[in-house]
Design a protein around this motif. Structure first.
Motif, mmCIF file in Angstrom:
data_model
loop_
_atom_site.group_PDB
_atom_site.id
_atom_site.type_symbol
_atom_site.label_atom_id
_atom_site.label_comp_id
_atom_site.label_asym_id
_atom_site.label_seq_id
_atom_site.Cartn_x
_atom_site.Cartn_y
_atom_site.Cartn_z
ATOM 1 N N LYS A 25 0.841 -1.183 0.000
ATOM 2 C CA LYS A 25 0.000 0.000 0.000
ATOM 3 C C LYS A 25 0.880 1.239 0.000
ATOM 4 O O LYS A 25 1.974 1.235 0.563
ATOM 5 C CB LYS A 25 -0.914 0.015 1.233
ATOM 6 C CG LYS A 25 -2.008 1.058 1.172
ATOM 7 C CD LYS A 25 -2.975 0.903 2.340
ATOM 8 C CE LYS A 25 -4.120 1.898 2.225
ATOM 9 N NZ LYS A 25 -5.088 1.767 3.357
ATOM 10 N N VAL A 26 0.398 2.317 -0.642
ATOM 11 C CA VAL A 26 1.107 3.606 -0.649
ATOM 12 C C VAL A 26 0.106 4.694 -0.271
ATOM 13 O O VAL A 26 -0.953 4.812 -0.907
ATOM 14 C CB VAL A 26 1.731 3.921 -2.023
ATOM 15 C CG1 VAL A 26 2.524 5.222 -1.945
ATOM 16 C CG2 VAL A 26 2.625 2.779 -2.487
ATOM 17 N N ASN A 27 0.433 5.462 0.760
ATOM 18 C CA ASN A 27 -0.428 6.550 1.204
ATOM 19 C C ASN A 27 0.245 7.893 0.940
ATOM 20 O O ASN A 27 1.399 8.096 1.323
ATOM 21 C CB ASN A 27 -0.726 6.432 2.705
ATOM 22 C CG ASN A 27 -1.653 5.276 3.017
ATOM 23 O OD1 ASN A 27 -2.607 5.019 2.286
ATOM 24 N ND2 ASN A 27 -1.364 4.560 4.096
ATOM 25 N N TYR A 28 -0.496 8.812 0.311
ATOM 26 C CA TYR A 28 -0.017 10.170 0.059
ATOM 27 C C TYR A 28 -0.864 11.143 0.876
ATOM 28 O O TYR A 28 -2.096 11.054 0.875
ATOM 29 C CB TYR A 28 -0.144 10.536 -1.425
ATOM 30 C CG TYR A 28 0.611 9.632 -2.368
ATOM 31 C CD1 TYR A 28 1.871 9.986 -2.848
ATOM 32 C CD2 TYR A 28 0.065 8.424 -2.803
ATOM 33 C CE1 TYR A 28 2.559 9.163 -3.742
ATOM 34 C CE2 TYR A 28 0.742 7.597 -3.683
ATOM 35 C CZ TYR A 28 1.988 7.971 -4.144
ATOM 36 O OH TYR A 28 2.665 7.154 -5.022
ATOM 37 N N GLU A 29 -0.212 12.085 1.540
ATOM 38 C CA GLU A 29 -0.925 13.073 2.345
ATOM 39 C C GLU A 29 -1.414 14.222 1.467
ATOM 40 O O GLU A 29 -0.629 14.835 0.739
ATOM 41 C CB GLU A 29 0.019 13.621 3.424
ATOM 42 C CG GLU A 29 -0.667 14.463 4.467
ATOM 43 C CD GLU A 29 -1.474 13.659 5.465
ATOM 44 O OE1 GLU A 29 -2.358 14.251 6.103
ATOM 45 O OE2 GLU A 29 -1.223 12.436 5.599
ATOM 46 N N ASN A 30 -2.716 14.515 1.512
ATOM 47 C CA ASN A 30 -3.252 15.678 0.809
ATOM 48 C C ASN A 30 -2.660 16.952 1.403
ATOM 49 O O ASN A 30 -2.511 17.056 2.620
ATOM 50 C CB ASN A 30 -4.777 15.727 0.911
ATOM 51 C CG ASN A 30 -5.446 14.526 0.276
ATOM 52 O OD1 ASN A 30 -4.869 13.850 -0.568
ATOM 53 N ND2 ASN A 30 -6.668 14.256 0.669
ATOM 54 N N GLU A 31 -2.336 17.940 0.545
ATOM 55 C CA GLU A 31 -1.618 19.118 1.025
ATOM 56 C C GLU A 31 -2.060 20.399 0.314
ATOM 57 O O GLU A 31 -2.449 20.377 -0.855
ATOM 58 C CB GLU A 31 -0.104 18.944 0.801
ATOM 59 C CG GLU A 31 0.554 17.854 1.630
ATOM 60 C CD GLU A 31 0.652 18.199 3.100
ATOM 61 O OE1 GLU A 31 0.381 19.368 3.469
ATOM 62 O OE2 GLU A 31 1.000 17.302 3.891
ATOM 63 N N THR A 64 4.630 16.701 -0.007
ATOM 64 C CA THR A 64 3.725 15.746 0.622
ATOM 65 C C THR A 64 4.509 14.678 1.381
ATOM 66 O O THR A 64 5.671 14.403 1.059
ATOM 67 C CB THR A 64 2.825 15.062 -0.423
ATOM 68 O OG1 THR A 64 1.878 14.224 0.239
ATOM 69 C CG2 THR A 64 3.637 14.219 -1.401
ATOM 70 N N ASP A 65 3.875 14.110 2.403
ATOM 71 C CA ASP A 65 4.445 12.966 3.121
ATOM 72 C C ASP A 65 3.874 11.692 2.530
ATOM 73 O O ASP A 65 2.660 11.589 2.308
ATOM 74 C CB ASP A 65 4.104 13.042 4.616
ATOM 75 C CG ASP A 65 4.774 14.217 5.298
ATOM 76 O OD1 ASP A 65 5.928 14.528 4.946
ATOM 77 O OD2 ASP A 65 4.150 14.828 6.181
ATOM 78 N N VAL A 66 4.752 10.724 2.268
ATOM 79 C CA VAL A 66 4.348 9.469 1.644
ATOM 80 C C VAL A 66 4.749 8.308 2.550
ATOM 81 O O VAL A 66 5.866 8.272 3.082
ATOM 82 C CB VAL A 66 5.010 9.294 0.261
ATOM 83 C CG1 VAL A 66 4.552 7.984 -0.378
ATOM 84 C CG2 VAL A 66 4.685 10.471 -0.648
ATOM 85 N N GLU A 67 3.827 7.369 2.736
ATOM 86 C CA GLU A 67 4.112 6.157 3.499
ATOM 87 C C GLU A 67 3.969 4.949 2.581
ATOM 88 O O GLU A 67 2.909 4.735 1.984
ATOM 89 C CB GLU A 67 3.146 6.025 4.679
ATOM 90 C CG GLU A 67 3.406 4.779 5.528
ATOM 91 C CD GLU A 67 2.386 4.613 6.629
ATOM 92 O OE1 GLU A 67 2.679 4.973 7.784
ATOM 93 O OE2 GLU A 67 1.265 4.132 6.319
ATOM 94 N N VAL A 68 5.042 4.195 2.456
ATOM 95 C CA VAL A 68 5.059 2.993 1.615
ATOM 96 C C VAL A 68 5.114 1.769 2.515
ATOM 97 O O VAL A 68 6.100 1.539 3.218
ATOM 98 C CB VAL A 68 6.264 2.991 0.652
ATOM 99 C CG1 VAL A 68 6.254 1.723 -0.204
ATOM 100 C CG2 VAL A 68 6.257 4.234 -0.227
ATOM 101 N N ASP A 69 4.042 0.985 2.504
ATOM 102 C CA ASP A 69 3.981 -0.254 3.280
ATOM 103 C C ASP A 69 4.449 -1.404 2.391
ATOM 104 O O ASP A 69 3.731 -1.856 1.506
ATOM 105 C CB ASP A 69 2.548 -0.483 3.769
ATOM 106 C CG ASP A 69 2.437 -1.726 4.646
ATOM 107 O OD1 ASP A 69 3.434 -2.483 4.764
ATOM 108 O OD2 ASP A 69 1.350 -1.958 5.204
#
Length: 224
Positions: free
Chosen positions: A155-161, A191-196
């Motif tokens: 999963k990849v999450n991108y923070e809306n900014e 943006t902050d991105v989280e890669v699981d």
């Protein structure tokens, strides 16, 4: 790229400063002569979005590699006076996403859609009767959606900014109602991105990503 865009914007501001008084005088003359202006404009443009991206990636290092995107765009402009206006831009773009030169090699992270409604306030003036350059600055809110994950990430999450934007462009009148438009924008988007990637790499990786897209557009508009 950022330095070039900022330098061009400063040059436009210098031109604006030298022509602002002339523009005010032209508005006054136009009003006295009864020559009214159109308060609304609608444009349809094709835009090329070129990310000027870099990133700080935890643990594995490397940097991002975001692809170009060419998409249609619709915008609406409302003129408070002959010179001062507000523009709302509606568009969405899709970008391939990857990271390169990491400790585990290059990684494909699929793609992501960006929905970046942008509101800018502009100053317009006439160089000639049918040539109308403008500059603008405003605010963008980028929404990330439709994320693809590639073959590594679960999963990849991108923070809306929110992000500031600078703009310059030019309208070329074809007749009293129709015109051709050239437009350029630069968004200072982070943006902050989280890669699981727990399944394949056994880790969750966080990144601070500067996307900073340069947007060049050409299109046609109508005065209402």
């Amino acid at each position: 790229m950022k330095k070039i865009i900022v330098t061009l914007f400063i040059a436009f501001l210098a031109v604006f400063n030298g022509n602002a008084q002339e523009g005010i005088s032209m508005t006054s003359i136009s009003t006295k002569s009864g020559n009214d202006f159109h308060k609304w404009q609608i444009r349809v443009r094709g835009i090329l979005v070129t990310p000027d991206d870099k990133a700080s990636i935890e643990g594995i290092g490397g940097t991002t590699d975001l692809g170009l995107s060419f998409m249609p765009e619709l915008d609406f402009t409302y003129f408070f006076t002959k010179n001062f206006a507000a523009e709302l831009v509606l568009a969405t773009t899709n970008h391939d996403v990857g990271v390169t030169n990491t400790a585990v090699g290059d990684i494909d992270l699929g793609d992501v859609w960006l929905l970046p409604p942008t509101l800018s306030f502009q100053y317009h003036w006439n160089v000639e009767e049918s040539i109308r350059p403008y500059i603008g600055t405003g605010l963008n809110y980028t929404i990330f959606y439709g994320e693809g994950y590639g073959q590594i990430a679960d999963k990849v999450n991108y923070e809306n900014e929110f992000s500031p934007v600078i703009q310059f462009g030019m309208d070329f009148d074809l007749n009293d109602r129709w015109f051709i438009n050239l437009d350029a924008k630069y968004l200072f988007l982070n943006t902050d991105v989280e890669v699981d990637a727990s399944s394949r790499l056994g880790a969750v990786v966080n990144a601070d990503v500067d996307i900073n897209p340069f947007i060049a557009g050409i299109g046609v508009g109508v005065k209402l």
